[in-house]
Write an enzyme that holds these catalytic residues in place. Structure first.
Site, PDB file in Angstrom:
ATOM      1  N   THR A   8       0.869  -1.169   0.000  1.00 49.27           N
ATOM      2  CA  THR A   8       0.000   0.000   0.000  1.00 49.27           C
ATOM      3  C   THR A   8       0.906   1.217   0.000  1.00 49.27           C
ATOM      4  OG1 THR A   8      -0.191   0.019   2.405  1.00 49.27           O
ATOM      5  CG2 THR A   8      -1.964  -1.057   1.183  1.00 49.27           C
ATOM      6  N   SER A   9       0.362   2.338  -0.437  1.00 52.20           N
ATOM      7  CA  SER A   9       1.165   3.553  -0.567  1.00 52.20           C
ATOM      8  C   SER A   9       1.414   4.247   0.760  1.00 52.20           C
ATOM      9  CB  SER A   9       0.477   4.543  -1.514  1.00 52.20           C
ATOM     10  OG  SER A   9       0.374   3.970  -2.789  1.00 52.20           O
ATOM     11  N   THR A  10       0.467   4.155   1.669  1.00 51.69           N
ATOM     12  CA  THR A  10       0.609   4.874   2.935  1.00 51.69           C
ATOM     13  C   THR A  10       0.284   3.972   4.109  1.00 51.69           C
ATOM     14  OG1 THR A  10      -1.681   5.621   2.982  1.00 51.69           O
ATOM     15  CG2 THR A  10      -0.113   7.045   1.833  1.00 51.69           C
TER      16      THR A  10
END
Length: 189
Positions: A8-10
């Site tokens: 996931t990006s964050t």
């Protein structure tokens, strides 16, 4: 061996991250590589997963956008995996490159994605050209130029360029251009 990769990006995307890990385990992945980083930065766990897989293994991701940042990037990953006899499975698309149909589907989907990206960029260029013709497109407002008087005043007080940059939070090049332009026009000594 099935090798899973979750990303996931964050850090705020915990639910999506946990769902990927859960799904990869349910699919039977014996080894999992996971990270919570942006796709545009370094991804050490992806590099580790790609290094780990061996001939006969299958790299498994839940969705395509978790793996590749662009069609050329996907092509690079696939070429590397194929050269080493490793298959790729993308669960959300039902694609498995260990089969001829899976390879075909991935190539078709990649071509469609690239076509759509090029069409979007063309529409964007056309929209910008129309807006410019109407005088509605001005681009980004210059931030340092709006503070030119403030920059000049601080320079007149004897502050160095670095001190002005630190105080105002504008780029050093912008401060230099403003001060140089002011000197050339005789507005400051």
């Amino acid at each position: 061996m099935l090798v899973g990769y979750a990303r996931t990006s964050t850090l705020e995307q915990d639910a999506g991250f946990e769902a990927q890990v859960r799904d990869l385990k349910a699919l039977g992945c014996e080894k999992l590589f996971r990270e919570q980083v942006s796709s545009v930065g370094p991804r050490p766990q992806l590099a580790a997963a790609l290094e780990f897989v061996r001939a006969g293994d299958t790299l498994v991701v839940t969705k395509l956008d978790r793996l590749a940042r662009s069609v050329p990037h996907l092509g690079t990953i696939i070429a590397d995996l194929e050269a080493r006899g490793v298959a790729l499975r993308i669960e959300s698309l039902g694609v498995d490159t260990s089969t001829p149909t899976g390879k075909l589907m991935l190539n078709v989907l990649g071509g469609v994605a690239q076509f759509e990206r090029e069409m979007m960029l063309e529409r964007q260029r056309e929209g910008i050209a129309k807006a410019k013709a109407k005088g509605a497109y001005k681009g980004r407002k210059p931030t340092a130029q709006a503070r030119a008087e403030e920059i000049q005043a601080l320079a007149a007080q004897g502050l160095s360029m670095n001190a002005i940059v630190a105080k105002l939070g504008v780029g050093k090049g912008s401060v230099h251009r403003i001060l140089t332009a002011r000197k050339e026009t005789g507005l400051i000594q």
